[in-house]
Design a protein around this motif. Structure first.
Motif, PDB file in Angstrom:
ATOM      1  N   PHE A 197       0.964  -1.189   0.066  1.00  0.00           N
ATOM      2  CA  PHE A 197      -0.065  -0.176  -0.034  1.00  0.00           C
ATOM      3  C   PHE A 197       0.890   1.181   0.129  1.00  0.00           C
ATOM      4  O   PHE A 197       0.539   2.132  -0.676  1.00  0.00           O
ATOM      5  CB  PHE A 197      -1.044  -0.010   1.213  1.00  0.00           C
ATOM      6  CG  PHE A 197      -1.908   1.347   1.311  1.00  0.00           C
ATOM      7  CD1 PHE A 197      -2.853   1.592   0.152  1.00  0.00           C
ATOM      8  CD2 PHE A 197      -1.605   2.216   2.155  1.00  0.00           C
ATOM      9  CE1 PHE A 197      -3.653   2.528   0.239  1.00  0.00           C
ATOM     10  CE2 PHE A 197      -2.378   3.415   2.243  1.00  0.00           C
ATOM     11  CZ  PHE A 197      -3.350   3.688   1.171  1.00  0.00           C
ATOM     12  N   LEU A 198       1.883   1.308   0.741  1.00  0.00           N
ATOM     13  CA  LEU A 198       2.850   2.391   0.894  1.00  0.00           C
ATOM     14  C   LEU A 198       3.562   2.704  -0.717  1.00  0.00           C
ATOM     15  O   LEU A 198       3.514   3.897  -0.967  1.00  0.00           O
ATOM     16  CB  LEU A 198       3.847   2.256   1.743  1.00  0.00           C
ATOM     17  CG  LEU A 198       3.434   2.304   3.322  1.00  0.00           C
ATOM     18  CD1 LEU A 198       4.544   1.817   4.299  1.00  0.00           C
ATOM     19  CD2 LEU A 198       3.141   3.678   3.650  1.00  0.00           C
ATOM     20  N   GLN A 199       3.737   1.637  -1.192  1.00  0.00           N
ATOM     21  CA  GLN A 199       4.294   1.741  -2.763  1.00  0.00           C
ATOM     22  C   GLN A 199       3.205   2.493  -3.861  1.00  0.00           C
ATOM     23  O   GLN A 199       3.239   2.933  -4.667  1.00  0.00           O
ATOM     24  CB  GLN A 199       4.808   0.415  -3.305  1.00  0.00           C
ATOM     25  CG  GLN A 199       6.039  -0.160  -2.447  1.00  0.00           C
ATOM     26  CD  GLN A 199       6.494  -1.692  -2.818  1.00  0.00           C
ATOM     27  OE1 GLN A 199       5.522  -2.471  -3.243  1.00  0.00           O
ATOM     28  NE2 GLN A 199       7.665  -1.983  -2.665  1.00  0.00           N
ATOM     29  N   THR A 200       2.055   1.765  -3.636  1.00  0.00           N
ATOM     30  CA  THR A 200       0.798   2.402  -4.043  1.00  0.00           C
ATOM     31  C   THR A 200       0.794   4.166  -3.987  1.00  0.00           C
ATOM     32  O   THR A 200       0.479   4.687  -4.834  1.00  0.00           O
ATOM     33  CB  THR A 200      -0.635   1.693  -3.730  1.00  0.00           C
ATOM     34  OG1 THR A 200      -0.351   0.145  -4.092  1.00  0.00           O
ATOM     35  CG2 THR A 200      -1.727   2.217  -4.560  1.00  0.00           C
ATOM     36  N   LEU A 201       0.744   4.272  -2.708  1.00  0.00           N
ATOM     37  CA  LEU A 201       0.833   5.822  -2.443  1.00  0.00           C
ATOM     38  C   LEU A 201       1.839   6.481  -3.089  1.00  0.00           C
ATOM     39  O   LEU A 201       1.607   7.648  -3.778  1.00  0.00           O
ATOM     40  CB  LEU A 201       0.725   5.892  -0.924  1.00  0.00           C
ATOM     41  CG  LEU A 201      -0.173   5.516   0.046  1.00  0.00           C
ATOM     42  CD1 LEU A 201       0.312   5.888   1.625  1.00  0.00           C
ATOM     43  CD2 LEU A 201      -1.417   6.478  -0.165  1.00  0.00           C
ATOM     44  N   ASP A 202       2.879   5.838  -3.152  1.00  0.00           N
ATOM     45  CA  ASP A 202       4.100   6.600  -4.084  1.00  0.00           C
ATOM     46  C   ASP A 202       3.656   6.757  -5.357  1.00  0.00           C
ATOM     47  O   ASP A 202       3.980   7.733  -6.125  1.00  0.00           O
ATOM     48  CB  ASP A 202       5.401   5.771  -3.703  1.00  0.00           C
ATOM     49  CG  ASP A 202       6.708   6.407  -4.571  1.00  0.00           C
ATOM     50  OD1 ASP A 202       6.831   7.697  -4.313  1.00  0.00           O
ATOM     51  OD2 ASP A 202       7.266   5.682  -5.186  1.00  0.00           O
TER      52      ASP A 202
END
Length: 83
Positions: free
Chosen positions: A57-62
């Motif tokens: 999810f953090l990668q998706t935010l990026d």
């Protein structure tokens, strides 16, 4: 798990050059990122809804250029001034 049906024109899939399943996943991620961005859900809840890890999810935010931090500049100033 609950399924939701959305009626879309067939041209919607060609817009993103995706299959209906890929399009649905992209829509889900976009909605979850927006809900997180406006403070409706936490990172953990967002990852749970998307069926991905919190790290994913953090990668998706990026990818969406959304900050992983939900602190406003005003809250940050208050925290700094308290110290």
């Amino acid at each position: 798990m609950i399924q939701i049906q959305i009626n879309l024109p067939e041209s919607a899939f060609s817009t993103l050059r995706s299959t209906p399943d890929e399009f649905a996943q992209a829509m889900l991620l976009a909605a979850i990122v927006k809900w997180y961005e406006i403070g409706m859900i936490s990172q953990s809840k967002a990852a749970e809804i998307a069926g991905i890890s919190r790290q994913s999810f953090l990668q998706t935010l990026d990818q969406f250029k959304v900050s992983p931090f939900q602190t406003t500049p005003e809250e940050l100033n208050e925290e700094i001034n308290r110290g």
